[in-house]
Design an enzyme around this catalytic site. Structure first.
Site, short mmCIF file in Angstrom:
data_model
loop_
_atom_site.label_atom_id
_atom_site.label_comp_id
_atom_site.label_asym_id
_atom_site.label_seq_id
_atom_site.Cartn_x
_atom_site.Cartn_y
_atom_site.Cartn_z
N GLU A 119 37.87 61.64 45.28
CA GLU A 119 38.59 62.47 46.18
C GLU A 119 39.57 61.72 47.02
O GLU A 119 40.69 62.16 47.72
CB GLU A 119 37.96 63.29 47.21
CG GLU A 119 37.11 64.64 46.54
CD GLU A 119 36.09 64.22 45.69
OE1 GLU A 119 35.23 62.88 45.94
OE2 GLU A 119 35.78 64.89 44.50
N VAL A 130 31.57 51.93 44.43
CA VAL A 130 31.17 52.74 43.20
C VAL A 130 30.49 51.69 42.55
O VAL A 130 30.66 50.38 42.28
CB VAL A 130 32.24 53.11 42.32
CG1 VAL A 130 31.61 53.93 40.99
CG2 VAL A 130 33.13 53.93 43.06
N THR A 180 25.74 55.14 38.54
CA THR A 180 26.85 56.12 38.30
C THR A 180 27.18 56.10 36.92
O THR A 180 27.49 55.16 36.29
CB THR A 180 28.14 55.48 38.84
OG1 THR A 180 27.84 55.11 40.16
CG2 THR A 180 29.25 56.82 39.08
N HIS A 197 29.18 58.19 35.29
CA HIS A 197 31.08 58.45 35.10
C HIS A 197 31.58 57.21 35.89
O HIS A 197 32.55 57.44 36.31
CB HIS A 197 31.28 59.73 35.30
CG HIS A 197 31.03 60.16 36.75
ND1 HIS A 197 29.67 60.21 37.20
CD2 HIS A 197 31.91 60.53 37.63
CE1 HIS A 197 30.01 60.77 38.36
NE2 HIS A 197 31.16 61.10 38.65
N ARG A 225 29.78 42.07 49.50
CA ARG A 225 31.16 42.04 49.70
C ARG A 225 31.71 43.13 50.89
O ARG A 225 32.70 43.18 51.60
CB ARG A 225 31.90 43.04 48.65
CG ARG A 225 31.58 42.29 47.36
CD ARG A 225 32.38 42.63 45.89
NE ARG A 225 31.87 42.29 44.86
CZ ARG A 225 32.07 42.55 43.54
NH1 ARG A 225 32.99 43.73 43.71
NH2 ARG A 225 31.32 42.41 42.72
N1 INI Z 1 31.69 58.30 44.48
C1 INI Z 1 31.67 57.18 45.15
O1 INI Z 1 32.55 56.86 46.07
N2 INI Z 1 30.91 56.18 44.74
C2 INI Z 1 29.87 56.35 43.81
O2 INI Z 1 29.01 55.32 43.30
C3 INI Z 1 29.80 57.60 43.04
N3 INI Z 1 28.72 57.84 42.40
O3 INI Z 1 27.77 56.99 41.93
O4 INI Z 1 28.75 58.61 41.49
C4 INI Z 1 30.69 58.82 43.53
N4 INI Z 1 30.56 59.84 43.00
C5 INI Z 1 31.27 61.08 43.68
C6 INI Z 1 32.77 61.28 43.25
O5 INI Z 1 33.38 60.26 43.80
C7 INI Z 1 33.15 62.73 43.62
O6 INI Z 1 33.05 62.79 45.25
C8 INI Z 1 32.16 63.69 43.10
O7 INI Z 1 32.40 63.65 41.54
C9 INI Z 1 32.80 65.13 43.27
O8 INI Z 1 34.00 65.01 43.00
#
Ligand code: INI
Length: 169
Positions: free
Chosen positions: A69, A92, A97, A99, A138
């Site tokens: 987002e 991330v 994750t 994706h 980090r």
């Molecule tokens: N968003 C992150 O900022 N870090 C992550 O590790 C992560 N994982 O693990 O999925 C993550 N997922 C959420 C993604 O950014 C969106 O908020 C979600 O897909 C809704 O659009």
């Protein structure tokens, strides 16, 4: 002992943005996913901005649910033409994750395009780590904190954009 190389540019001018943040308006977009890690980045970034002279009323932090987002919030911010730089912060973790690559790649690509189009520095502050332990390294309080580095990059770029040769007409 090795002889030191001559590092002078023989009179060729160089321009580098300063690290003075006084008067700069900086927006920070932070992902609340992995908040226990992104909070460290945020604290490091804000502390660095303040230490370099930024005023509290010139800094604003915007929270988004996840890294995915970030580009939308950053886009709205650059459209306002109020900010000298936008810092984005997220973590991330590959192990958690599915994706992973898509989230990181898509966010990074959108942010680069946004920075190019808006001509406002948008700092890519997305940690992509294989493990939580790697990410923790980090976002340190005393030691390495990437949020600090990214705040420095924002200050430097915002100031560089003020160089007459780089300014919009
Ligand atoms: N968003 C992150 O900022 N870090 C992550 O590790 C992560 N994982 O693990 O999925 C993550 N997922 C959420 C993604 O950014 C969106 O908020 C979600 O897909 C809704 O659009």
């Amino acid at each position: 002992m090795e002889k030191r190389k001559d590092n002078s540019l023989k009179g060729i001018p160089e321009s580098k943005g300063s690290f003075r943040a006084k008067g700069l308006k900086i927006a920070v977009v932070v992902s609340d996913f992995n908040e226990y890690l992104t909070r460290g980045l945020l604290l490091g970034a804000v502390d660095t901005l303040l230490r370099h002279g930024a005023r509290k009323p010139d800094i604003k932090v915007f929270h988004v649910p996840g890294a995915f987002e970030i580009p939308l919030a950053a886009k709205r911010l650059v459209q306002k033409k109020r900010w000298d730089a936008v810092i984005t912060l997220a973590v991330v973790i590959r192990g958690e994750t599915k994706h992973f690559d898509q989230v990181v790649r898509e966010s990074a690509r959108s942010l680069r395009e946004l920075s190019d189009r808006s001509e406002i520095p948008v700092i890519l502050g997305i940690i992509s780590a294989h493990t939580v332990a790697q990410a923790v390294e980090r976002v340190g309080v005393k030691h390495m904190n990437k949020g600090r580095e990214w705040a420095m990059a924002a200050i430097e770029m915002a100031n560089l954009m003020r160089d007459r040769s780089l300014k919009k007409k």
